[in-house]
Design a protein around this motif. Structure first.
Motif: not given
Length: 412
Positions: A39-41, A81-96
């Motif tokens: 997701l992040e890299k 998401s209840k997954d902390a990693i996905v939740d954090a990504f939804l808040r600061r990452g590009d969903k697409a």
């Protein structure tokens, strides 16, 4: 030591050691690291190596990684998401972008690089056969014990069948058998850098056997001439402890009887009678003396010490000669049958990385991966660790070493 947080742990190039005990969510952390790397890299699934200890663990890890990625993808579609990693990504990452990367990872999951340590080494030796010098189309022998037994039997025949009776008799007395040689091979083959102590003797087995015979002859002569004096010292000297396990009356009677048997007819003496000579060595006499007492002295006790040292040196040299024999025979026999063992996979890749051109091989393998996660790291041996550190250079790779030293099954 920094507490590990799966959502914020650095993903930059370098080495990260993660201490994770059983029941602390270790597999969750491993799958979480892989999820974050995608997701992040934006790493591709085939560029992330995951290595664990057993085939069962490999299959379990493969299943859990796929489930984690699939669940994360569904959560991204739903935007929650209840997954902390996905939740954090939804808040600061590009969903697409996240959906695209996860979808690609799942679609290409057959390319996921998830192996046992031996499986990884085997794949690299096969894929880079020219660079590593590995033989082609080898057959993996999962149980090398029959081969070890064959080598041990051949060595036994060479050293014992034509030897004087003293050698096989001492082998029985010292509890040295074919099984001991086989066990020694199993231990040394899986730990190729072990140093065998004490080091090899300066004399050959033939010379050491002659010295042992000479010492035993002197010992026998001393007993024949002075057994009355020796028995009197063992029974009556006031300095000796009369504890029943040391020099109590009944034990002394047993010791004297066994020594008499060994010195009267060595060839027919029972192994325990020969072992009894160690109980009257100068060292054993000193150990069996009262704290306030004075140890009895006699030349026979000194000769017993000499005999024990001679036997020890003889079998120490035999051990080194056996290992040298096996070192030469095992590769030849495996080459004839074009077979390799699990241990050969480890040492084969390690040695290929050590040889001239090894840096080129390391780069070729390392270029396939941007990240590597080594599970059950506490159970890797020095050869395995050398492989990972050589291939996954900290400046170029993300190397995660995950394990719990309290659960180590080896005593490194």
């Amino acid at each position: 030591m920094t507490p590990f947080d799966i959502t914020t742990a650095p993903l930059d190039a370098g080495v990260t050691l993660i201490e994770a005990s059983a029941g602390t969510g270790k597999t969750y952390s491993i799958t979480g690291l892989i999820l974050r790397l995608i997701l992040e890299k934006n790493l591709q699934i085939r560029g992330i190596l995951a290595v664990t200890f057993t085939e069962a663990a490999t299959q379990e890890l493969r299943s859990r990684i796929r489930q984690r990625l699939q669940s994360a993808l569904e959560d991204l579609y739903h935007g929650v998401s209840k997954d902390a990693i996905v939740d954090a990504f939804l808040r600061r990452g590009d969903k697409a972008i996240g959906i695209r990367e996860l979808d690609l990872a799942i679609q290409s999951f057959d390319e996921a690089q998830i192996f046992t340590i031996h499986g990884f080494c085997q794949r690299m030796l096969n894929d880079y056969a020219f660079e590593s010098g590995a033989r082609f189309d080898t057959t993996l022998v999962t149980d090398p014990k029959p081969l070890f037994e064959e080598v041990a039997r051949d060595f036994w025949r060479l050293r014992f069948y034509e030897a004087k009776p003293l050698l096989p008799k001492l082998a029985m007395a010292c509890k040295r058998s074919l099984e001991d040689w086989v066990e020694l091979l199993e231990r040394t083959r899986s730990h190729p850098d072990l140093v065998i102590l004490p080091p090899a003797e300066t004399e050959s087995c033939r010379a050491l056997l002659q010295a042992t015979e000479k010492t035993f002859a002197a010992l026998t002569k001393e007993w024949t001439s002075h057994h009355g004096e020796i028995e009197a010292l063992l029974r009556g000297h006031g300095g000796l402890s009369r504890d029943k396990k040391k020099f109590g009356p009944e034990r002394v009677t047993e010791i004297i009887s066994m020594i008499a048997e060994a010195c009267a007819d060595f060839d027919s003496a029972a192994p325990e009678s020969i072992r009894a000579l160690a109980e009257v060595s100068s060292e054993a006499i000193a150990a069996g003396t009262k704290g306030t007492g004075t140890a009895p002295e006699h030349r026979f006790f000194t000769l017993s010490s000499d005999f024990c040292r001679a036997v020890g040196a003889l079998f120490n040299q035999l051990t080194h000669e056996f290992l040298e024999f096996a070192q030469g025979e095992l590769p030849k026999r495996k080459a004839r049958t074009n077979t390799v063992t699990y241990d050969d996979l480890i040492t084969g890749l390690r040695d290929a990385l050590r040889q001239e051109g090894g840096s080129t091989l390391a780069r070729a393998i390392g270029d396939n991966y941007s990240a590597a996660l080594i599970d059950e790291f506490q159970d890797t041996d020095p050869a395995q660790y050398e492989i990972f550190r050589t291939i996954f250079r900290p400046k170029d790779h993300r190397l995660f070493l995950i394990g719990d030293p309290k659960q180590a099954i080896y005593g490194f």
